[in-house]
Design a protein around this motif. Structure first.
Motif, PDB file in Angstrom:
ATOM      1  N   GLU A   1       0.842  -1.190   0.000  1.00 25.05           N
ATOM      2  CA  GLU A   1       0.000   0.000   0.000  1.00 25.05           C
ATOM      3  C   GLU A   1       0.877   1.241   0.000  1.00 25.05           C
ATOM      4  OE1 GLU A   1      -3.231  -0.113  -0.268  1.00 25.05           O
ATOM      5  OE2 GLU A   1      -3.477  -2.288   0.020  1.00 25.05           O
ATOM      6  N   GLU A   2       0.371   2.317  -0.578  1.00 23.48           N
ATOM      7  CA  GLU A   2       1.125   3.565  -0.632  1.00 23.48           C
ATOM      8  C   GLU A   2       1.237   4.195   0.761  1.00 23.48           C
ATOM      9  OE1 GLU A   2       1.226   7.668  -3.341  1.00 23.48           O
ATOM     10  OE2 GLU A   2      -0.430   6.233  -3.536  1.00 23.48           O
ATOM     11  N   ILE A   3       2.371   4.823   1.040  1.00 19.83           N
ATOM     12  CA  ILE A   3       2.606   5.495   2.312  1.00 19.83           C
ATOM     13  C   ILE A   3       2.478   7.004   2.097  1.00 19.83           C
ATOM     14  CG2 ILE A   3       4.209   5.851   4.227  1.00 19.83           C
ATOM     15  CD1 ILE A   3       3.213   2.936   3.899  1.00 19.83           C
ATOM     16  N   ASN A   4       1.386   7.573   2.598  1.00 19.94           N
ATOM     17  CA  ASN A   4       1.135   9.001   2.431  1.00 19.94           C
ATOM     18  C   ASN A   4       1.366   9.811   3.700  1.00 19.94           C
ATOM     19  OD1 ASN A   4       0.211   8.966  -0.370  1.00 19.94           O
ATOM     20  ND2 ASN A   4      -1.527   7.795   0.422  1.00 19.94           N
ATOM     21  N   SER A   5       1.381   9.122   4.839  1.00 19.68           N
ATOM     22  CA  SER A   5       1.589   9.809   6.103  1.00 19.68           C
ATOM     23  C   SER A   5       2.153   8.823   7.118  1.00 19.68           C
ATOM     24  CB  SER A   5       0.272  10.388   6.634  1.00 19.68           C
ATOM     25  OG  SER A   5      -0.603   9.333   7.020  1.00 19.68           O
TER      26      SER A   5
END
Length: 368
Positions: free
Chosen positions: A172-176
């Motif tokens: 999954e993408e890490i945005n925060s």
């Protein structure tokens, strides 16, 4: 008389060429050794890696061949891969106990044995491979590593650098920073301590088990090395987000040596052994750079669905803060840790100023 002399010279030259040709032939090495009545010293080496593991295992084989060739066959090293000894993360204990004379692994795997071993692989936000090699050779790094390992009856020598490692494969993408909460990730060393501090769940898993662990959900993310080795592992099939690095800017493998066995070797063979290890180590850095460049080009062409990402600044800020806090705590609790941390900090400040005005300035100029 003149003809007889010429004939003798020709015969002597022919004999010399025949003898030396046989000596440098691999098929005849053992035969020549026996004829010279050399005493052969045989050492056993255990490596963390599987049989024929590329780059890491190749560095071991190169060191073994160099030691054999430079000693004219007097120094023979036999390699046992993890397939045989079945203990990929047990190298420290096996070499310390004398079960094996030598090992090839990574120093930060042994933080549970001695916290000060973790500083000698790579430190988050720390030195690049070139800076770190300079520290080892001329900045006191080897002396500090000797200090740490000597009390265990061991010596550690540089064993090959991967160069700057990628930050890992994520499903999954890490945005925060919230996206790291509860994330199960294979990440060893001090970086594992850092991501635990910000809420993730680090673990250490041997190379051969990584794909299965990621595929089955035992972990949600992993870092391994970089394009030089990652692409062949197939991680991109199940974790499409590939993040740039921060945690291992210059990861150095290690050759471990049992000091008692080392001290029993003749002085010339001691020198040959260390030289062989260092030559193989520097060759591995060149090989790692070559393979990463080649595989990066292949990845961009053949796997366009891989999403190259960099953590947001807000995530890096939290990671840096955690790194600083943990280093401060380590230094306060252990005098030798404090000495190593201060040595690395001082050397990084000096080396990075030159890196910035040399390599970084040059690279910046290429984008103008």
């Amino acid at each position: 008389m003149k003809k007889i002399t010429q004939t003798l010279v020709i015969l002597m030259l022919t004999a010399f060429v025949t003898t030396t040709a046989g000596w440098f032939s691999d098929d005849n090495n053992q035969k020549q050794i026996k004829q010279q009545n050399f005493k052969v010293y045989t050492l056993k080496l255990a490596e963390t890696w599987p049989s024929n593991f590329p780059i890491f295992g190749d560095a071991v084989k190169k060191a073994v061949k160099l030691a054999f060739d430079m000693s004219n066959g007097r120094l023979v090293i036999k390699i046992d891969s993890k397939n045989k000894h079945k203990a990929p993360l047990g190298i420290f204990d096996m070499v310390k106990s004398g079960q094996y004379d030598l090992g090839h692994s990574s120093s930060y795997y042994w933080k549970g044995k001695d916290i000060n071993t973790l500083f000698f692989t790579s430190m988050p936000f720390g030195m690049t491979a070139n800076e770190q090699h300079a520290w080892f050779e001329y900045g006191g790094g080897q002396e500090l590593m000797d200090k740490v390992y000597a009390k265990h009856g061991l010596r550690s020598i540089i064993g090959g650098n991967t160069g700057n490692q990628m930050g890992g494969w994520f499903q999954e993408e890490i945005n925060s920073i919230e996206d790291l909460q509860g994330l199960k990730m294979r990440i060893p060393g001090f970086a594992g301590e850092i991501i635990a501090k910000v809420g993730a769940k680090p673990t250490n898993i041997p190379a051969g088990e990584l794909y299965t662990a990621l595929d089955r959900g035992t972990i949600n993310a992993l870092e391994w090395v970089g394009p030089s080795l990652d692409l062949r592992m197939g991680f991109h099939k199940i974790a499409p987000y590939y993040y740039t690095g921060w945690h291992e800017p210059g990861s150095e493998m290690q050759f471990l040596i049992n000091l008692k066995k080392f001290n029993a070797l003749p002085k010339d063979l001691q020198a040959i052994l260390i030289t062989s290890m260092k030559l193989a180590a520097y060759d591995m850095l060149a090989r790692s750079n070559h393979e990463s460049a080649k595989n990066w080009a292949s990845m961009k062409k053949d796997y366009p669905n891989i999403k190259i990402k960099t953590f947001p600044k807000s995530v890096f800020d939290k990671l840096r803060a955690a790194n600083k806090k943990l280093l401060t705590k380590l230094a306060a609790n252990n005098s030798l840790s404090k000495e190593i941390i201060q040595s690395q900090k001082n050397y990084l400040k000096k080396a990075r100023a030159w890196t910035a005005i040399s390599d970084q300035a040059y690279l910046n100029s290429q984008t103008q």
